[in-house]
Scaffold this motif. Structure first.
Motif, PDB file in Angstrom:
ATOM      1  N   GLN A  17       2.543  51.688  28.365  1.00 24.23           N
ATOM      2  CA  GLN A  17       2.741  53.194  28.254  1.00 24.23           C
ATOM      3  C   GLN A  17       2.216  53.564  27.661  1.00 24.23           C
ATOM      4  N   PRO A  77       1.415  58.348  26.585  1.00 22.53           N
ATOM      5  CA  PRO A  77       2.912  59.288  26.655  1.00 22.53           C
ATOM      6  C   PRO A  77       3.334  61.115  27.064  1.00 22.53           C
ATOM      7  N   GLY A 122       3.868  60.563  33.554  1.00 13.78           N
ATOM      8  CA  GLY A 122       4.973  60.386  34.149  1.00 13.78           C
ATOM      9  C   GLY A 122       5.779  58.750  34.760  1.00 13.78           C
ATOM     10  N   THR A 165       6.206  57.102  31.791  1.00 12.81           N
ATOM     11  CA  THR A 165       8.286  56.921  31.284  1.00 12.81           C
ATOM     12  C   THR A 165       9.336  56.678  32.308  1.00 12.81           C
ATOM     13  N   GLN A 166       8.813  56.724  33.359  1.00  9.78           N
ATOM     14  CA  GLN A 166       9.441  56.524  34.245  1.00  9.78           C
ATOM     15  C   GLN A 166      10.010  54.824  34.554  1.00  9.78           C
ATOM     16  N   SER A 187       0.917  49.788  24.138  1.00  9.23           N
ATOM     17  CA  SER A 187       0.255  51.127  24.832  1.00  9.23           C
ATOM     18  C   SER A 187      -0.999  51.225  26.223  1.00  9.23           C
TER      19      SER A 187
END
Length: 330
Positions: A181, A183, A186, A189-190, A213
């Motif tokens: 993970q 922030p 992209g 996030t996907q 993360s």
């Protein structure tokens, strides 16, 4: 260096005939073609690609901008781009940005002055306002939040993550963690969205403590994240990692903690880097078709650089597969 004239004299044909053979034209008599090919071999003639490109109004170079060549996915991607570009008589200038926004912004802003015919870019941190008008054909790779009128080539990361996690669910795993993970990425996030979709479809909760993360996608980041997960009161019985380096770091820590992979904890990676097939255990991973991705990106640059009539930006989706190996099956 041998010239067209040297080849023509040796073959006993006109310079125009030699040029037709070198450029692959069909309307050359078989006997003349054979004599020219023999003369080319004897003289060691090589086309002057610079002069050829100038006649075509091209520089003969395209740029490839990636975060890190030390990450195997990008190194392998670069090799595929070089091969695809070579088939179109292009050389490739490579720049790495370390995923730093300032460096990405500076690199992208300077592409127009680098005398390249186009660029293939894998952005990580830039925003739409950082890019402006590139001034040259540009193709974006991966997933990104940039709402820009540019061509894009990538895979369906949501679906790919869903397939990976569904595989773990089908194996009977119920506490499935995720490592990667981030922030601002992209792709992260996907892939997180696909992970959560697969859990929801299986009737499993998405537990915040199982989402780990990673600042960067290196072996050490995967190792540190796995250590945190194994320290939980209820550790996971499976982990989906957002790239293969994270996964291999995670497997190392699992072994150090006495956890057997896949018996105690199954691990899935992403990218199908070459070394993933040779780790112990070998790594189950999502395998994008990197050769097809590179070919599609180069083709889009070629079409734009060739002055084709304007067309809407293209969004090309490349296939992927789940490579099932020892890290999830015994």
């Amino acid at each position: 260096m041998a010239t067209l004239k040297d080849v023509a004299v040796l073959a006993g044909v006109s310079v125009k005939t030699v040029s037709n053979v070198v450029n692959g034209y069909d309307f050359v008599k078989p006997e003349n073609r054979r004599r020219v090919e023999d003369a080319l071999s004897v003289t060691g003639y090589r086309p002057n690609l610079g002069a050829r490109n100038l006649r075509r109004g091209r520089t003969g170079f395209i740029a490839l901008v990636v975060p890190e060549l030390s990450i195997p996915y990008f190194g392998e991607l670069a090799g595929n781009v070089i091969a695809a570009a070579g088939r179109r008589d292009w050389s490739v200038l490579i720049e790495q940005t370390q995923g730093d926004r300032a460096r990405e912004r500076e690199t992208l802003a300077s592409l127009g002055s680098h005398m390249v015919d186009g660029a293939i870019v894998s952005p990580q941190a830039v925003e739409a306002g950082d890019l402006g008008q590139p001034g040259i054909p540009m193709v974006l790779l991966g997933e990104h939040p940039l709402a820009l009128p540019l061509d894009h080539v990538g895979i369906d990361n949501v679906r790919a993550a869903h397939v990976a996690v569904r595989h773990l669910v089908d194996l009977g795993r119920r506490r499935i963690a995720v490592i990667g993970q981030h922030p601002t990425r992209g792709t992260a996030t996907q892939r997180l969205a696909g992970y959560r979709q697969a859990l929801a479809e299986a009737g499993l909760p998405s537990r915040p403590e199982l989402v780990a993360s990673a600042l960067r996608y290196h072996h050490s980041d995967g190792a540190e994240a796995m250590a945190r997960l194994l320290d939980l009161p209820e550790p996971p019985d499976a982990v989906f990692c957002f790239n293969d380096m994270l996964a291999l770091g995670a497997i190392r820590v699992a072994a150090e903690r006495g956890r057997r992979v896949p018996h105690d904890i199954a691990v899935v990676g992403f990218d199908n880097a070459e070394h993933s097939a040779y780790s112990v255990p070998s790594l189950t991973t999502i395998a994008p078709d990197k050769s097809a991705l590179a070919a599609a990106a180069v083709d889009l640059v070629h079409r734009r650089a060739g002055g084709d009539p304007p067309e809407p930006p293209q969004d090309v989706r490349i296939p992927f597969a789940l490579e099932i190996r020892e890290s999830t099956t015994t």
